[in-house]
Scaffold this motif. Structure first.
Motif, PDB file in Angstrom:
ATOM      1  N   PRO A  73       0.819  -1.209   0.000  1.00  0.00           N
ATOM      2  CA  PRO A  73       0.000   0.000   0.000  1.00  0.00           C
ATOM      3  C   PRO A  73       0.861   1.270   0.000  1.00  0.00           C
ATOM      4  CG  PRO A  73       0.172  -0.868   2.205  1.00  0.00           C
ATOM      5  CD  PRO A  73       1.053  -1.706   1.353  1.00  0.00           C
ATOM      6  N   ALA A  74       0.212   2.371  -0.250  1.00  0.00           N
ATOM      7  CA  ALA A  74       0.902   3.660  -0.165  1.00  0.00           C
ATOM      8  C   ALA A  74       0.857   4.107   1.290  1.00  0.00           C
ATOM      9  CB  ALA A  74       0.198   4.673  -1.060  1.00  0.00           C
ATOM     10  N   VAL A  75       1.880   3.792   2.031  1.00  0.00           N
ATOM     11  CA  VAL A  75       1.854   4.087   3.461  1.00  0.00           C
ATOM     12  C   VAL A  75       2.049   5.581   3.704  1.00  0.00           C
ATOM     13  CG1 VAL A  75       2.873   3.576   5.711  1.00  0.00           C
ATOM     14  CG2 VAL A  75       2.779   1.816   3.946  1.00  0.00           C
ATOM     15  N   LYS A  76       1.122   6.167   4.473  1.00  0.00           N
ATOM     16  CA  LYS A  76       1.200   7.601   4.768  1.00  0.00           C
ATOM     17  C   LYS A  76       1.184   7.808   6.276  1.00  0.00           C
ATOM     18  CE  LYS A  76      -2.255   8.203   1.545  1.00  0.00           C
ATOM     19  NZ  LYS A  76      -3.297   8.918   0.794  1.00  0.00           N
ATOM     20  N   GLN A  77       1.548   8.992   6.674  1.00  0.00           N
ATOM     21  CA  GLN A  77       1.411   9.351   8.087  1.00  0.00           C
ATOM     22  C   GLN A  77       0.404  10.497   8.189  1.00  0.00           C
ATOM     23  OE1 GLN A  77       2.484   7.654  10.639  1.00  0.00           O
ATOM     24  NE2 GLN A  77       3.733   6.248   9.423  1.00  0.00           N
ATOM     25  N   LEU A  78      -0.267  10.536   9.322  1.00  0.00           N
ATOM     26  CA  LEU A  78      -1.286  11.563   9.530  1.00  0.00           C
ATOM     27  C   LEU A  78      -0.655  12.955   9.533  1.00  0.00           C
ATOM     28  CD1 LEU A  78      -4.366  11.192  10.180  1.00  0.00           C
ATOM     29  CD2 LEU A  78      -3.761  11.758  12.528  1.00  0.00           C
ATOM     30  N   PRO A  79      -1.201  13.881   8.713  1.00  0.00           N
ATOM     31  CA  PRO A  79      -0.634  15.229   8.749  1.00  0.00           C
ATOM     32  C   PRO A  79      -0.828  15.874  10.125  1.00  0.00           C
ATOM     33  CG  PRO A  79      -2.592  15.133   7.351  1.00  0.00           C
ATOM     34  CD  PRO A  79      -2.310  13.742   7.786  1.00  0.00           C
ATOM     35  N   ASP A  80       0.101  16.730  10.501  1.00  0.00           N
ATOM     36  CA  ASP A  80       0.041  17.373  11.821  1.00  0.00           C
ATOM     37  C   ASP A  80      -1.259  18.132  12.037  1.00  0.00           C
ATOM     38  OD1 ASP A  80       2.473  16.400  12.498  1.00  0.00           O
ATOM     39  OD2 ASP A  80       3.592  18.192  11.863  1.00  0.00           O
ATOM     40  N   SER A  81      -1.802  18.671  10.932  1.00  0.00           N
ATOM     41  CA  SER A  81      -3.023  19.467  11.047  1.00  0.00           C
ATOM     42  C   SER A  81      -4.235  18.606  11.393  1.00  0.00           C
ATOM     43  CB  SER A  81      -3.276  20.177   9.717  1.00  0.00           C
ATOM     44  OG  SER A  81      -3.383  19.210   8.688  1.00  0.00           O
ATOM     45  N   GLN A  82      -4.078  17.286  11.338  1.00  0.00           N
ATOM     46  CA  GLN A  82      -5.242  16.409  11.490  1.00  0.00           C
ATOM     47  C   GLN A  82      -5.153  15.533  12.729  1.00  0.00           C
ATOM     48  OE1 GLN A  82      -7.991  16.504   9.871  1.00  0.00           O
ATOM     49  NE2 GLN A  82      -7.294  18.115   8.479  1.00  0.00           N
ATOM     50  N   ALA A  83      -4.807  16.097  13.840  1.00  0.00           N
ATOM     51  CA  ALA A  83      -4.796  15.310  15.071  1.00  0.00           C
ATOM     52  C   ALA A  83      -6.213  14.800  15.327  1.00  0.00           C
ATOM     53  CB  ALA A  83      -4.322  16.179  16.224  1.00  0.00           C
ATOM     54  N   LEU A  84      -6.364  13.505  15.487  1.00  0.00           N
ATOM     55  CA  LEU A  84      -7.692  12.932  15.732  1.00  0.00           C
ATOM     56  C   LEU A  84      -7.933  12.924  17.227  1.00  0.00           C
ATOM     57  CD1 LEU A  84      -7.872   9.907  13.287  1.00  0.00           C
ATOM     58  CD2 LEU A  84      -8.566  12.262  12.955  1.00  0.00           C
ATOM     59  N   ARG A  85      -8.843  13.767  17.656  1.00  0.00           N
ATOM     60  CA  ARG A  85      -9.093  13.854  19.094  1.00  0.00           C
ATOM     61  C   ARG A  85     -10.303  13.026  19.492  1.00  0.00           C
ATOM     62  NH1 ARG A  85      -8.524  19.040  18.133  1.00  0.00           N
ATOM     63  NH2 ARG A  85      -6.395  19.795  18.230  1.00  0.00           N
ATOM     64  N   MET A  86     -10.144  12.283  20.527  1.00  0.00           N
ATOM     65  CA  MET A  86     -11.249  11.526  21.095  1.00  0.00           C
ATOM     66  C   MET A  86     -11.959  12.424  22.102  1.00  0.00           C
ATOM     67  SD  MET A  86     -11.451   8.504  19.813  1.00  0.00           S
ATOM     68  CE  MET A  86     -11.015   9.208  18.225  1.00  0.00           C
ATOM     69  N   PRO A  87     -13.290  12.256  22.250  1.00  0.00           N
ATOM     70  CA  PRO A  87     -13.995  13.096  23.212  1.00  0.00           C
ATOM     71  C   PRO A  87     -13.431  12.885  24.613  1.00  0.00           C
ATOM     72  CG  PRO A  87     -15.399  11.310  22.406  1.00  0.00           C
ATOM     73  CD  PRO A  87     -14.164  11.303  21.577  1.00  0.00           C
ATOM     74  N   ALA A  88     -13.270  13.975  25.348  1.00  0.00           N
ATOM     75  CA  ALA A  88     -12.759  13.870  26.714  1.00  0.00           C
ATOM     76  C   ALA A  88     -13.944  13.678  27.654  1.00  0.00           C
ATOM     77  CB  ALA A  88     -11.961  15.111  27.052  1.00  0.00           C
ATOM     78  N   THR A  89     -14.027  14.458  28.717  1.00  0.00           N
ATOM     79  CA  THR A  89     -15.098  14.230  29.684  1.00  0.00           C
ATOM     80  C   THR A  89     -16.388  14.935  29.268  1.00  0.00           C
ATOM     81  OG1 THR A  89     -14.228  16.092  30.900  1.00  0.00           O
ATOM     82  CG2 THR A  89     -13.564  13.903  31.647  1.00  0.00           C
ATOM     83  N   GLU A  90     -16.278  15.830  28.299  1.00  0.00           N
ATOM     84  CA  GLU A  90     -17.462  16.585  27.887  1.00  0.00           C
ATOM     85  C   GLU A  90     -17.380  16.847  26.388  1.00  0.00           C
ATOM     86  OE1 GLU A  90     -19.212  20.570  29.590  1.00  0.00           O
ATOM     87  OE2 GLU A  90     -18.596  19.251  31.231  1.00  0.00           O
ATOM     88  N   CYS A  91     -18.509  16.760  25.676  1.00  0.00           N
ATOM     89  CA  CYS A  91     -18.463  17.163  24.275  1.00  0.00           C
ATOM     90  C   CYS A  91     -19.821  17.651  23.779  1.00  0.00           C
ATOM     91  CB  CYS A  91     -17.886  16.062  23.389  1.00  0.00           C
ATOM     92  SG  CYS A  91     -18.945  14.656  23.162  1.00  0.00           S
ATOM     93  N   ARG A  92     -19.777  18.301  22.641  1.00  0.00           N
ATOM     94  CA  ARG A  92     -20.931  18.966  22.068  1.00  0.00           C
ATOM     95  C   ARG A  92     -21.390  18.137  20.868  1.00  0.00           C
ATOM     96  NH1 ARG A  92     -22.101  23.118  18.460  1.00  0.00           N
ATOM     97  NH2 ARG A  92     -20.209  22.564  17.316  1.00  0.00           N
ATOM     98  N   LEU A  93     -22.675  17.820  20.815  1.00  0.00           N
ATOM     99  CA  LEU A  93     -23.188  16.997  19.727  1.00  0.00           C
ATOM    100  C   LEU A  93     -24.256  17.765  18.944  1.00  0.00           C
ATOM    101  CD1 LEU A  93     -23.663  13.637  21.712  1.00  0.00           C
ATOM    102  CD2 LEU A  93     -21.710  14.271  20.272  1.00  0.00           C
ATOM    103  N   PRO A  94     -23.933  18.227  17.730  1.00  0.00           N
ATOM    104  CA  PRO A  94     -24.934  18.950  16.938  1.00  0.00           C
ATOM    105  C   PRO A  94     -26.122  18.057  16.549  1.00  0.00           C
ATOM    106  CG  PRO A  94     -22.712  19.323  16.092  1.00  0.00           C
ATOM    107  CD  PRO A  94     -22.620  18.205  17.079  1.00  0.00           C
ATOM    108  N   VAL A  95     -27.334  18.601  16.688  1.00  0.00           N
ATOM    109  CA  VAL A  95     -28.578  17.879  16.388  1.00  0.00           C
ATOM    110  C   VAL A  95     -29.395  18.682  15.386  1.00  0.00           C
ATOM    111  CG1 VAL A  95     -30.743  16.967  17.356  1.00  0.00           C
ATOM    112  CG2 VAL A  95     -28.695  17.037  18.770  1.00  0.00           C
TER     113      VAL A  95
END
Lengths: 318, 242
Positions: free
Chosen positions: A171-193
């Motif tokens: 495969p074409a192995v890539k690394q995640l660009p710095d601008s795209q840190a994937l953040r997991m929800p912490a203790t609180e998050c906002r969910l658009p409805v």
């Protein structure tokens, strides 16, 4: 000359220990809701998409959705490049910690172990070209309740002795660009409805409460639905004539505690709804551990679509 | 049977999710609705083409899930409006009639005595009554190939079990209120189970070609244990399968 004699047995990865829930998933099963068949597919479709992106796979390639970790242990028979995104499940490669959101190489005999959630709930492990699994109704998504998809076409999660194989090789192995840190929800998050039409049948007090205080993610949460606990919501409707249920529908059963309907939801149902989470909010909710506080925040359908289209451009640009 | 009087639905289109709209045609369950629901289903499929992701018709509504990369919210709204403004009802006589053989027996239909008692009928009379009507398929949902059918005679109407069963055997035929249905595969459920059929609804659905479609008619036919077994039916009692 016979080529058969020189053909090697296809190499794969063996499940040495099964965790609580590891499922083969792709983007889901679409165009079959009228048969009573659920959508399925990767619950955190954003992390899933990044996992495939890291290997240069087609976006819909089948990957592994690993919930909680819980000791899932995979041993490779051959050299292979994999990508891991989503939750931090304290993964280890031969007892060495493995950072999430990365692609890496395994050599024959190496073991990949997923232990416990440190951030988020579901990790995605992508394989070169996507995992091999029989396609049912246009998808490899595994839905347990419907006994559809998966390695053995019975909707069952991975078990000891299963052998994973994949479609591509280099495969074409890539690394995640710095601008795209994937953040997991912490203790609180906002969910658009996106608000639905039945919103008007809820009492004014309930509407105020729905959108002006945090809800708690309950431990009664799975791929079908996630319960939220908080003030009891009430309205003039207790049940409705069963109608189609979109992804993310916020339904309110008679006990007044909302249930967000997720990828493996039933296709039709009869509880009134406040609206539906956006697909991006569903992805985020699917990573919330029980106890996480979530705020439901109204968004218009048009605004939500703009945001969604914006999200999709990310994979074209990077 | 003559088609019932067609009442033109007062259509409403409601926002229901980011990329899904609900077309609401009626407010009550009625067999006469089906001609309109089927017509709307066909018209919307044709109009949306490959911009349609999923279309889920139900008793009174159609959920239209469209691809918002091809159509925005207002485009989708006006496309539905344009498509349905001159709708004419479909020919309900075009629906298929399915004869479904059922082995009615307490071992595989544990609520037979309960439903009979509530209706003030013998078990034999109850079975006769359940078989004595062509039920309309209103909607598919709950599980692959599961058809919600009705309406069951008022006397037979029985509320769902207080505690749903954890496992209802494949092929179980049940009643809930004025609806009747067949469980296509082993699943949890709270319907009152009267018997079992060997018709493979799940296998049809899995091939993408469901046996029942909305607007079809279903007639149950009582068969003996010997006939059920000869057809390959599984006679394991309900209790042992749960």
């Amino acid at each position: 000359m016979s080529q058969v004699a020189t053909r090697k047995a296809p190499a794969g990865m063996l499940v040495k220990q099964a965790g609580p829930l590891a499922l083969i998933q792709d983007a889901g099963r679409f165009g079959v809701g009228h048969l009573g068949v659920t959508q399925g597919g990767a619950a955190d479709w954003i992390s899933f998409r990044w996992a495939n992106w890291l290997l240069g796979n087609e976006p819909n390639s089948a990957a592994l959705e690993i919930v909680m970790g819980g000791g899932l242990s995979l041993e490779t028979e051959c050299e292979v490049h994999l990508a891991l995104t989503g939750a931090d499940l304290d993964a280890q490669l031969d007892d060495k910690p493995l950072a999430p959101n990365t692609s890496f190489t395994l050599t024959p005999g190496q073991r990949l172990v997923f232990r416990q959630p440190r951030q988020g709930l579901r990790a995605y492990l992508a394989f070169p070209g996507g995992l091999n699994a029989p396609e049912v109704l246009g998808s490899r998504a595994c839905t347990a309740r419907e006994q559809l998809g998966g390695l053995h076409e019975d909707g069952k999660p991975l078990k000891v002795g299963d052998r994973l194989t994949w479609q591509g090789d280099a495969p074409a192995v890539k690394q995640l660009p710095d601008s795209q840190a994937l953040r997991m929800p912490a203790t609180e998050c906002r969910l658009p409805v996106v608000l639905g039409s039945q919103i008007a049948t809820f009492s004014g007090r309930s509407l105020f409460q729905a959108f002006n205080q945090p809800w708690t993610v309950d431990n009664r949460a799975d791929r079908m639905g996630v319960r939220l606990t908080g003030p009891v919501l009430n309205g003039s409707l207790t049940g409705i004539i069963s109608e189609g249920i979109p992804l993310g529908a916020v339904q309110v059963p008679p006990d007044g505690q909302p249930i967000i309907l997720m990828n493996d939801r039933q296709t039709i149902g009869g509880y009134p709804r406040l609206g539906a989470l956006t697909p991006t909010a569903c992805a985020m909710l699917s990573q919330c551990l029980p106890g996480t506080k979530v705020w439901l925040t109204p968004v218009s359908a048009s605004q939500a679509q703009d945001d969604y289209r914006q999200q999709l451009t990310v994979w074209r640009e990077v | 049977m003559k088609p019932s009087i067609q009442i033109r639905p007062k259509m409403r289109i409601e926002t229901t999710a980011m990329d899904a709209l609900m077309v609401r045609l009626f407010d009550t369950i009625d067999e006469a609705n089906m001609a309109w629901v089927i017509a709307a289903d066909q018209a919307l499929r044709a109009a949306f083409g490959n911009a349609l992701i999923d279309l889920v018709p139900s008793y009174t509504t159609l959920l239209v899930h469209y691809d918002c990369q091809q159509l925005n919210h207002s485009d989708a709204l006006s496309l539905i409006n344009k498509t349905l403004c001159n709708l004419t009802p479909a020919d309900t006589q075009a629906g298929e009639l399915h004869i479904i053989p059922v082995w009615y027996d307490e071992s595989v239909g544990p609520e037979l005595p309960l439903v009979a008692k509530r209706a003030g009928l013998s078990v034999e009379a109850l079975v006769e009554q359940h078989c004595n009507h062509d039920y309309c398929v209103f909607a598919l949902g709950f599980a692959p190939g599961y058809g919600f059918m009705g309406l069951v005679d008022e006397a037979l109407a029985t509320p769902r079990l207080k505690t749903p069963r954890r496992k209802v055997a494949t092929g179980s035929v049940g009643i809930a209120d004025r609806q009747t249905a067949i469980y296509p595969l082993l699943s949890p459920g709270g319907w009152n189970i009267l018997g079992r059929t060997n018709v493979p609804l799940f296998e049809y659905a899995k091939r993408g070609d469901p046996l029942f479609r909305p607007g079809d008619k279903v007639r149950f036919k009582a068969i003996s244990r010997a006939e059920f077994e000869a057809d390959g039916g599984n006679t394991t009692p309900m209790e042992e399968r749960s």
